[in-house]
Design an enzyme around this catalytic site. Sequence first.
Site, PDB file in Angstrom:
ATOM      1  N   SER A  41      23.891  30.636  39.424  1.00  0.00           N
ATOM      2  CA  SER A  41      23.846  29.945  38.144  1.00  0.00           C
ATOM      3  C   SER A  41      22.613  29.035  38.056  1.00  0.00           C
ATOM      4  O   SER A  41      21.493  29.518  38.130  1.00  0.00           O
ATOM      5  CB  SER A  41      25.157  29.168  37.938  1.00  0.00           C
ATOM      6  OG  SER A  41      25.345  28.831  36.591  1.00  0.00           O
ATOM      7  N   ASP A 155      28.651  34.632  35.350  1.00  0.00           N
ATOM      8  CA  ASP A 155      28.235  33.561  36.255  1.00  0.00           C
ATOM      9  C   ASP A 155      28.728  33.789  37.682  1.00  0.00           C
ATOM     10  O   ASP A 155      29.919  33.976  37.930  1.00  0.00           O
ATOM     11  CB  ASP A 155      28.794  32.237  35.722  1.00  0.00           C
ATOM     12  CG  ASP A 155      28.149  31.023  36.356  1.00  0.00           C
ATOM     13  OD1 ASP A 155      28.110  30.946  37.596  1.00  0.00           O
ATOM     14  OD2 ASP A 155      27.685  30.144  35.602  1.00  0.00           O
TER      15      ASP A 155
END
Length: 264
Positions: A41, A155
Amino acid sequence: MKRKTIGLALSGGGARGFAHVGVLKALGEADVAIDFVAGTSAGAFVGGAFAAGMTPDQIMAAGKGFNWFRIAGLSYSPRGLLSNAKIRDFFSQHYPNGKFEGLKLPFAAVACDLGSGDEVILSGEGDIVTAIRASCAIPGVFAPVDDGDGRLLIDGGVVSPVPINAIRQFEPDIVIAVDLMACGATFWGRPRTLLGTLFQSAMLLLRSASRNQHYAADVVIQPEIAHIRPDQMSKREELFELGRSAAEKKIAEIKRLMNAAVPD
């Protein structure tokens, strides 16, 4: 005798990712050379920029005036409110090549396969921006990213908040993990709504999952940033300094590991 190689694993954390830049600055000032980088991320965003050759100062300069509108736009997909396709604009300015093959350092971005739930480690070849976008595709906020092979990626923090598996694939002698979630989130206080309870519970899950990965690292850096929300990009300078300070406290430990040279 040869020096030990060092792999850096950068966790997720949203705007807290500016603390990663402070860590990179402190390591560079201490002559701790990084050989491999992996990111989840926000860690993939910062790690990708660093692997492309940007210095910490350049990353911070590029981040001035940075806000969510510069990386997010409305999504035309029913799978997410927003699209993070604007991330491509940032990297096209600072890294025109846009391919893993042209990076200065070996780099891996971690995502999650929405269909299978498997960890997906993206590295080696292909489009780096697609990899970083996928790693940053927060479920329910950003639309999943199609990797071109039929997978929808989200993610990487869902399966690997701290990308230990990804950095281990490069076989470094020393693994330094930077965890921006382990400090917790004191800004919440006691939740008063259902939404607040859900968000705080999610943060606790991420914190627990990230801590469970610490055992596989040789050194863990945990900036004291519990008071800063993951959406507060305006705190970039404070985050930078807190990351820098946390890394400086670990330099002696890192140097001890480095000085135990690996035989040829």
